[in-house]
Motif scaffolding. Sequence first.
Motif, mmCIF file in Angstrom:
data_model
loop_
_atom_site.group_PDB
_atom_site.id
_atom_site.type_symbol
_atom_site.label_atom_id
_atom_site.label_comp_id
_atom_site.label_asym_id
_atom_site.label_seq_id
_atom_site.Cartn_x
_atom_site.Cartn_y
_atom_site.Cartn_z
ATOM 1 N N SER A 1 46.124 45.546 70.385
ATOM 2 C CA SER A 1 45.292 45.370 71.570
ATOM 3 C C SER A 1 45.750 46.432 72.552
ATOM 4 O O SER A 1 46.816 47.017 72.380
ATOM 5 C CB SER A 1 45.432 43.956 72.149
ATOM 6 O OG SER A 1 46.781 43.508 72.083
ATOM 7 N N PHE A 2 44.947 46.682 73.580
ATOM 8 C CA PHE A 2 45.289 47.761 74.514
ATOM 9 C C PHE A 2 46.458 47.366 75.404
ATOM 10 O O PHE A 2 46.499 46.245 75.922
ATOM 11 C CB PHE A 2 44.085 48.098 75.393
ATOM 12 C CG PHE A 2 42.999 48.846 74.672
ATOM 13 C CD1 PHE A 2 43.255 50.070 74.069
ATOM 14 C CD2 PHE A 2 41.713 48.334 74.609
ATOM 15 C CE1 PHE A 2 42.256 50.766 73.403
ATOM 16 C CE2 PHE A 2 40.701 49.023 73.954
ATOM 17 C CZ PHE A 2 40.978 50.245 73.345
ATOM 18 N N GLU B 1 45.402 55.166 72.143
ATOM 19 C CA GLU B 1 45.840 55.355 73.540
ATOM 20 C C GLU B 1 46.426 56.751 73.747
ATOM 21 O O GLU B 1 46.275 57.344 74.815
ATOM 22 C CB GLU B 1 46.833 54.259 73.946
ATOM 23 C CG GLU B 1 46.128 52.921 74.126
ATOM 24 C CD GLU B 1 46.987 51.876 74.836
ATOM 25 O OE1 GLU B 1 47.868 52.253 75.635
ATOM 26 O OE2 GLU B 1 46.762 50.681 74.577
ATOM 27 N N ARG C 1 39.186 54.402 80.016
ATOM 28 C CA ARG C 1 40.034 55.469 80.553
ATOM 29 C C ARG C 1 39.243 56.358 81.514
ATOM 30 O O ARG C 1 39.759 56.768 82.558
ATOM 31 C CB ARG C 1 40.607 56.292 79.395
ATOM 32 C CG ARG C 1 41.649 57.290 79.810
ATOM 33 C CD ARG C 1 42.825 56.582 80.515
ATOM 34 N NE ARG C 1 43.719 57.538 81.108
ATOM 35 C CZ ARG C 1 44.828 58.014 80.517
ATOM 36 N NH1 ARG C 1 45.176 57.571 79.325
ATOM 37 N NH2 ARG C 1 45.581 58.890 81.130
ATOM 38 N N ILE D 1 45.856 51.154 67.662
ATOM 39 C CA ILE D 1 45.575 51.167 69.103
ATOM 40 C C ILE D 1 46.577 52.090 69.817
ATOM 41 O O ILE D 1 46.256 52.718 70.820
ATOM 42 C CB ILE D 1 45.626 49.733 69.690
ATOM 43 C CG1 ILE D 1 44.839 48.757 68.801
ATOM 44 C CG2 ILE D 1 45.132 49.704 71.130
ATOM 45 C CD1 ILE D 1 43.429 49.147 68.484
ATOM 46 N N GLY E 1 37.848 52.145 74.573
ATOM 47 C CA GLY E 1 39.082 52.671 75.175
ATOM 48 C C GLY E 1 38.787 53.929 75.976
ATOM 49 O O GLY E 1 39.268 54.105 77.101
ATOM 50 N N PHE F 1 37.030 50.021 69.268
ATOM 51 C CA PHE F 1 38.251 50.184 70.067
ATOM 52 C C PHE F 1 38.316 51.598 70.665
ATOM 53 O O PHE F 1 38.696 51.767 71.824
ATOM 54 C CB PHE F 1 39.492 49.928 69.198
ATOM 55 C CG PHE F 1 40.040 48.534 69.322
ATOM 56 C CD1 PHE F 1 40.829 48.172 70.404
ATOM 57 C CD2 PHE F 1 39.770 47.571 68.350
ATOM 58 C CE1 PHE F 1 41.345 46.886 70.520
ATOM 59 C CE2 PHE F 1 40.276 46.281 68.461
ATOM 60 C CZ PHE F 1 41.065 45.937 69.546
#
Length: 508
Positions: A62-63, A398, A22, A394, A18, A14
């Motif tokens: 989850s994103f 983020e 990004r 998550i 991620g 993840f």
Amino acid sequence: MGQHVRVAVVGSGFGGLGAAIRLRREGMTDFVVLERAGSVGGTWRDNSYPGCACDVPSHLYSFSFAPNPDWPRVFSGQRHIRAYLERITDAFGLRPHLRTHHEVRLMRWDPDALYWELETSRGTFTADVVISAAGPLSDPRIPDIPGLDGFPGKVFHSARWDHDYELRGKRVAVIGTGASAIQIVPAIQPDVRRLTLFQRTPPWVMPRADRAISAAERRLHRALPFTAAVRRKLLWGIRELQVQAFTKRPDELGLVESLAKANIARVIEDPALRAALTPSYRIGCKRILLSSSYYPALAQPNVDVVASGLAEVRGSTLVAADGTECEADAVVFGTGFHVTDMPIAERVVGAEGITLAETWRNGMESLRGATAAGFPNWMTIIGPNTGLGNSSMILMIESQLNYMADFLRQLDGLDAFGGRVALAPRPAAVRTWNHRVQERMKRTVWNTGGCTSWYLDANGRNTTIWPGTTAEFRRATRRVDLSEYEVIRAAGPREGVRSAAGERETVR
Ligand code: NAP
């Protein structure tokens, strides 16, 4: 010299995926994702044990930028989470950046060239910036048990499940009662002849309100995406409200303990077993586990609970610390991971020529969970004190991606005149940040609850958990405060460095 890239991302769980998404969303294409295995997914690729699922609801786990309206269950299984990660790898065009079977063996900062040299199992790279997303739950820990080498049967760790080994009809010992073991036990109990669970410390277990997400709900989320966003917000908000009890008022958790005790009493009739399964520390001190099938499985006639740790193996006999013995054909270790002694830290050599592991020998420390003093242009995702006791990682990932994006923006800004630049956190800033974190930690249930856990390092310091809300962390990582960093500039421009595409020469 191998390929040069602006950014090398290490790991494709993840955190790594991620980061890669990004970077692409920030308009960057000059990066690679180095992955030691043959596919993406990190811990969700490696943990394929029977019963493996996430105990955080899927719509929160989850994103936010890659919602999945089709999660099949409230707590979806590993297969679905892994498939989600494969899907987003395609959807965000990450495949061209991915270098599978590239295990990073060493990353060394070159203080003159101002870049990182990365030695991998398939060649070297240089990178201006390293984003280390190797993950805290990636290297299995099997305790040093005398005699284990001589065990004639099968031995494996929960994160390295051997699917070719048939457990049906066997006498199986499960070691440990953490989040992994409590999912494994009910999944294998109906098949095995005898299941012996070695419980060193009982966990607190609450019911898991799992159910299938109906076709109508999924249609709704597909047709009106804001409904899935509202669902996520609700799941997030409930957990944000709970945090205060963990961080500031552990006494309030007594009520939750009564619910958890009722959960044991409902299923376990034998008073001795009930007592053995009831923890003596404050709930929340170790991760609160969610399962509605764990206690029912323990109540089955083919299950024995040994309320003591595994201490020794003599041939096919397992011996607990309290002297209890049992015979086994297979031993499954659900004994966790190297978290506070992150193996990747051995492989990072910073500006002073010493490893991150040496720098962290008295405990992990970073600035805002991301950067480490002495390690310029190096950042970790899920770094020190970014873990959560009760919500979705998550969310934290983020936040770290926001910080990473701003770090790169600031670096670009400083580099505008063609010089070469690196950012290294000031030791004083790292100290101040950690002092604040540790001051807040003093009151938390993880430090005061009367247990030991993988949240604490060998010195008893909590270097893994964030002692606040996810919103607080989001605010603390929105921007890179340049006053917390030393700007390092190289003497002259760098020439003849190969670009990511490997075709043109870049002069910086
Ligand atoms: P863990 O939480 O570190 O648990 C390890 C277990 O092994 C503990 O119960 C420990 O006992 C026990 N142990 C160690 N040595 C032992 C010995 N010699 N004899 C008997 N028991 C022994 O590991 P985990 O269950 O793999 O979980 C790690 C983390 O992964 C979790 O905390 C969670 O963050 C994540 N995870 C999440 C999910 C999910 O659903 N989201 C599922 C699985 C894992 P003590 O308690 O006495 O130390």
